[in-house]
Design a protein around this motif. Structure first.
Motif, PDB file in Angstrom:
ATOM      1  N   ALA A 228       0.854  -1.189   0.000  1.00 43.98           N
ATOM      2  CA  ALA A 228       0.000   0.000   0.000  1.00 43.98           C
ATOM      3  C   ALA A 228       0.887   1.235   0.000  1.00 43.98           C
ATOM      4  O   ALA A 228       1.191   1.811   1.041  1.00 43.98           O
ATOM      5  CB  ALA A 228      -0.922  -0.009   1.218  1.00 43.98           C
ATOM      6  N   SER A 229       1.319   1.644  -1.184  1.00 45.58           N
ATOM      7  CA  SER A 229       2.269   2.747  -1.306  1.00 45.58           C
ATOM      8  C   SER A 229       1.933   3.588  -2.527  1.00 45.58           C
ATOM      9  O   SER A 229       1.070   3.231  -3.337  1.00 45.58           O
ATOM     10  CB  SER A 229       3.692   2.188  -1.456  1.00 45.58           C
ATOM     11  OG  SER A 229       3.814   1.451  -2.660  1.00 45.58           O
ATOM     12  N   GLY A 234      -3.713   2.636  -6.438  1.00 48.12           N
ATOM     13  CA  GLY A 234      -4.760   2.324  -7.396  1.00 48.12           C
ATOM     14  C   GLY A 234      -4.945   0.847  -7.666  1.00 48.12           C
ATOM     15  O   GLY A 234      -5.964   0.448  -8.243  1.00 48.12           O
ATOM     16  N   CYS A 235      -3.991   0.011  -7.275  1.00 42.60           N
ATOM     17  CA  CYS A 235      -4.128  -1.431  -7.490  1.00 42.60           C
ATOM     18  C   CYS A 235      -5.346  -1.953  -6.737  1.00 42.60           C
ATOM     19  O   CYS A 235      -5.590  -1.565  -5.593  1.00 42.60           O
ATOM     20  CB  CYS A 235      -2.886  -2.172  -7.006  1.00 42.60           C
ATOM     21  SG  CYS A 235      -1.476  -2.019  -8.094  1.00 42.60           S
ATOM     22  N   GLN A 236      -6.103  -2.839  -7.387  1.00 43.14           N
ATOM     23  CA  GLN A 236      -7.284  -3.393  -6.755  1.00 43.14           C
ATOM     24  C   GLN A 236      -7.319  -4.900  -6.936  1.00 43.14           C
ATOM     25  O   GLN A 236      -6.863  -5.424  -7.949  1.00 43.14           O
ATOM     26  CB  GLN A 236      -8.561  -2.773  -7.361  1.00 43.14           C
ATOM     27  CG  GLN A 236      -8.699  -1.289  -7.107  1.00 43.14           C
ATOM     28  CD  GLN A 236      -9.985  -0.715  -7.670  1.00 43.14           C
ATOM     29  OE1 GLN A 236     -10.732  -1.407  -8.368  1.00 43.14           O
ATOM     30  NE2 GLN A 236     -10.253   0.539  -7.364  1.00 43.14           N
ATOM     31  N   VAL A 237      -7.850  -5.580  -5.942  1.00 44.22           N
ATOM     32  CA  VAL A 237      -8.054  -7.021  -6.036  1.00 44.22           C
ATOM     33  C   VAL A 237      -9.531  -7.315  -5.796  1.00 44.22           C
ATOM     34  O   VAL A 237     -10.235  -6.517  -5.161  1.00 44.22           O
ATOM     35  CB  VAL A 237      -7.182  -7.784  -5.009  1.00 44.22           C
ATOM     36  CG1 VAL A 237      -5.709  -7.639  -5.339  1.00 44.22           C
ATOM     37  CG2 VAL A 237      -7.461  -7.309  -3.591  1.00 44.22           C
ATOM     38  N   ARG A 238      -9.995  -8.452  -6.299  1.00 43.69           N
ATOM     39  CA  ARG A 238     -11.420  -8.781  -6.187  1.00 43.69           C
ATOM     40  C   ARG A 238     -11.810  -9.070  -4.746  1.00 43.69           C
ATOM     41  O   ARG A 238     -12.920  -8.763  -4.317  1.00 43.69           O
ATOM     42  CB  ARG A 238     -11.738  -9.985  -7.071  1.00 43.69           C
ATOM     43  CG  ARG A 238     -13.214 -10.331  -7.103  1.00 43.69           C
ATOM     44  CD  ARG A 238     -13.517 -11.457  -8.054  1.00 43.69           C
ATOM     45  NE  ARG A 238     -14.935 -11.757  -8.087  1.00 43.69           N
ATOM     46  CZ  ARG A 238     -15.480 -12.747  -8.782  1.00 43.69           C
ATOM     47  NH1 ARG A 238     -14.712 -13.531  -9.526  1.00 43.69           N
ATOM     48  NH2 ARG A 238     -16.781 -12.966  -8.748  1.00 43.69           N
ATOM     49  N   PHE A 239     -10.901  -9.689  -4.001  1.00 47.50           N
ATOM     50  CA  PHE A 239     -11.184 -10.042  -2.611  1.00 47.50           C
ATOM     51  C   PHE A 239     -10.166  -9.360  -1.696  1.00 47.50           C
ATOM     52  O   PHE A 239      -9.197  -9.994  -1.245  1.00 47.50           O
ATOM     53  CB  PHE A 239     -11.129 -11.564  -2.431  1.00 47.50           C
ATOM     54  CG  PHE A 239     -12.077 -12.318  -3.318  1.00 47.50           C
ATOM     55  CD1 PHE A 239     -13.440 -12.278  -3.102  1.00 47.50           C
ATOM     56  CD2 PHE A 239     -11.585 -13.066  -4.385  1.00 47.50           C
ATOM     57  CE1 PHE A 239     -14.312 -12.975  -3.929  1.00 47.50           C
ATOM     58  CE2 PHE A 239     -12.445 -13.767  -5.214  1.00 47.50           C
ATOM     59  CZ  PHE A 239     -13.819 -13.718  -4.992  1.00 47.50           C
ATOM     60  N   LEU A 246      -0.033  -4.890   1.683  1.00 43.62           N
ATOM     61  CA  LEU A 246       0.844  -4.830   2.847  1.00 43.62           C
ATOM     62  C   LEU A 246       1.225  -3.383   3.153  1.00 43.62           C
ATOM     63  O   LEU A 246       1.398  -2.575   2.238  1.00 43.62           O
ATOM     64  CB  LEU A 246       2.117  -5.643   2.593  1.00 43.62           C
ATOM     65  CG  LEU A 246       1.932  -7.085   2.122  1.00 43.62           C
ATOM     66  CD1 LEU A 246       3.288  -7.721   1.858  1.00 43.62           C
ATOM     67  CD2 LEU A 246       1.142  -7.888   3.154  1.00 43.62           C
ATOM     68  N   SER A 247       1.393  -3.065   4.413  1.00 47.57           N
ATOM     69  CA  SER A 247       1.841  -1.725   4.773  1.00 47.57           C
ATOM     70  C   SER A 247       3.351  -1.619   4.587  1.00 47.57           C
ATOM     71  O   SER A 247       4.081  -2.608   4.688  1.00 47.57           O
ATOM     72  CB  SER A 247       1.476  -1.408   6.226  1.00 47.57           C
ATOM     73  OG  SER A 247       2.288  -2.149   7.125  1.00 47.57           O
ATOM     74  N   LEU A 303      -3.997   1.031 -11.823  1.00 48.02           N
ATOM     75  CA  LEU A 303      -2.768   1.534 -11.227  1.00 48.02           C
ATOM     76  C   LEU A 303      -2.577   3.014 -11.520  1.00 48.02           C
ATOM     77  O   LEU A 303      -2.726   3.449 -12.662  1.00 48.02           O
ATOM     78  CB  LEU A 303      -1.566   0.742 -11.751  1.00 48.02           C
ATOM     79  CG  LEU A 303      -0.191   1.196 -11.228  1.00 48.02           C
ATOM     80  CD1 LEU A 303      -0.055   0.808  -9.766  1.00 48.02           C
ATOM     81  CD2 LEU A 303       0.921   0.559 -12.047  1.00 48.02           C
ATOM     82  N   HIS A 304      -2.268   3.791 -10.490  1.00 49.05           N
ATOM     83  CA  HIS A 304      -1.990   5.219 -10.592  1.00 49.05           C
ATOM     84  C   HIS A 304      -3.191   6.022 -11.092  1.00 49.05           C
ATOM     85  O   HIS A 304      -3.038   7.130 -11.602  1.00 49.05           O
ATOM     86  CB  HIS A 304      -0.780   5.479 -11.504  1.00 49.05           C
ATOM     87  CG  HIS A 304       0.466   4.843 -11.011  1.00 49.05           C
ATOM     88  ND1 HIS A 304       1.528   4.566 -11.837  1.00 49.05           N
ATOM     89  CD2 HIS A 304       0.839   4.412  -9.780  1.00 49.05           C
ATOM     90  CE1 HIS A 304       2.497   3.993 -11.151  1.00 49.05           C
ATOM     91  NE2 HIS A 304       2.102   3.889  -9.888  1.00 49.05           N
TER      92      HIS A 304
END
Length: 307
Positions: A228-229, A234-239, A246-247, A303-304
């Protein structure tokens, strides 16, 4: 039909979470029983590429907790480097920075020589700088592809070639390579990025075999899942509950801990070890529909982009 689809969509998540909890429990017990002592880094000079912001900044702050002799930050922008250096020094650790484009060999060599002359030999190298564009291969410009390999692959070659002579002469040193899960597998819209990360993973594995006669030199490869940076904004996952990003703090803490334990490789989170194993024995014609169901093929589509 909707009920069946909903049931099928929930079932993998439930099984995964159960497996994750069981495996994490076993891993915690194993780690507690076989835990080893952390090495001290009080006499170490650490060089962190991409050290001004994001994960590089967090790595610098986490390393600072263990009071190294000095931390050197490299990056392209003076402002973030200056701020991170000040924050590191507020923790009682000497810190300096240099504006350096690690994709350029001459820039690396000039800044490296200056650092050694003013501070001393680099004993811990943290290759963290990275860049990702998230384009389909035919959409990416030539300059984007060249920069992807310049920062994510060639920079590792230039920095490692710079530090290895002194490390080998003194039989002492540690190289932390911040790779990616995409250095072990592929993903849509990351063809050049995954190629660059696979290359650096192979490079470090080859280097390991070249230093077998120097037991005082260690290499740690870190393969984190999506962080998460700003880089992966903007990255997305279905679940998202199943595969949360990750932080930066989590990745930095685990990476520093791996160095202090002289670990050779870690995948973050640990459950990724299981997923990589399952992937390796699953036929491609079966794997692709599974990835599509999980929405992996659409992860980088946003993304972005503004959320």
């Amino acid at each position: 039909m909707d009920l069946i689809n909903n049931t099928l969509s929930v079932l993998p998540s439930s099984l995964y979470l159960l497996m994750q909890r069981v495996l994490n429990g076993f891993y915690s017990i194993f780690a507690y029983v076989f835990q080893s002592k952390l090495k001290t880094i009080h006499d170490d000079v650490i060089l962190i590429t991409g050290g001004g912001r994001g994960l590089g900044r967090r790595l610098a702050l986490h390393f600072a907790k263990f009071q190294p002799k000095h931390i050197i930050l490299w990056g392209r922008n003076k402002g973030p480097l200056q701020q991170t250096a000040a924050d590191v020094e507020s923790l009682g650790v000497s810190c300096s920075f240099q504006v350096c484009d690690v994709s350029k060999r001459e820039d690396v060599n000039v800044n490296f020589q200056h650092a050694v002359q003013s501070i001393g030999d680099i004993t811990i190298l943290v290759n963290n700088a990275g860049v990702v564009y998230g384009n389909l291969l035919l959409e990416g410009t030539d300059s984007e592809i060249e920069n992807t390999f310049g920062v994510n692959t060639m920079a590792h070659l230039w920095t490692v070639k710079a530090v290895m002579p002194s490390m080998m002469a003194n039989n002492r040193g540690h190289i932390l390579c911040m790779s990616s899960m995409l250095g072990l597998m592929g993903l849509k819209r990351t063809a050049s990025y995954t190629a660059a990360k696979h290359a650096v993973t192979a490079m470090m594995e080859g280097l390991r075999q070249e230093i077998v006669d120097h037991p005082g030199i260690h290499i740690t490869l870190v393969h984190p899942y999506i962080i998460a940076s700003e880089m992966f904004a903007g990255c997305q996952v279905r679940f998202p509950r199943l595969f949360p990003a990750l932080s930066e703090d989590y990745v930095a803490e685990k990476s520093v801990h791996a160095v202090l334990k002289n670990k050779k490789q870690i995948l973050l989170p640990w459950i990724m070890n299981v997923l990589i194993f399952v992937r390796s024995i699953t036929p491609v014609k079966v794997l692709l529909p599974i990835l599509k169901f999980l929405g992996v093929d659409r992860t980088m589509d946003t993304l972005h982009q503004e959320r």
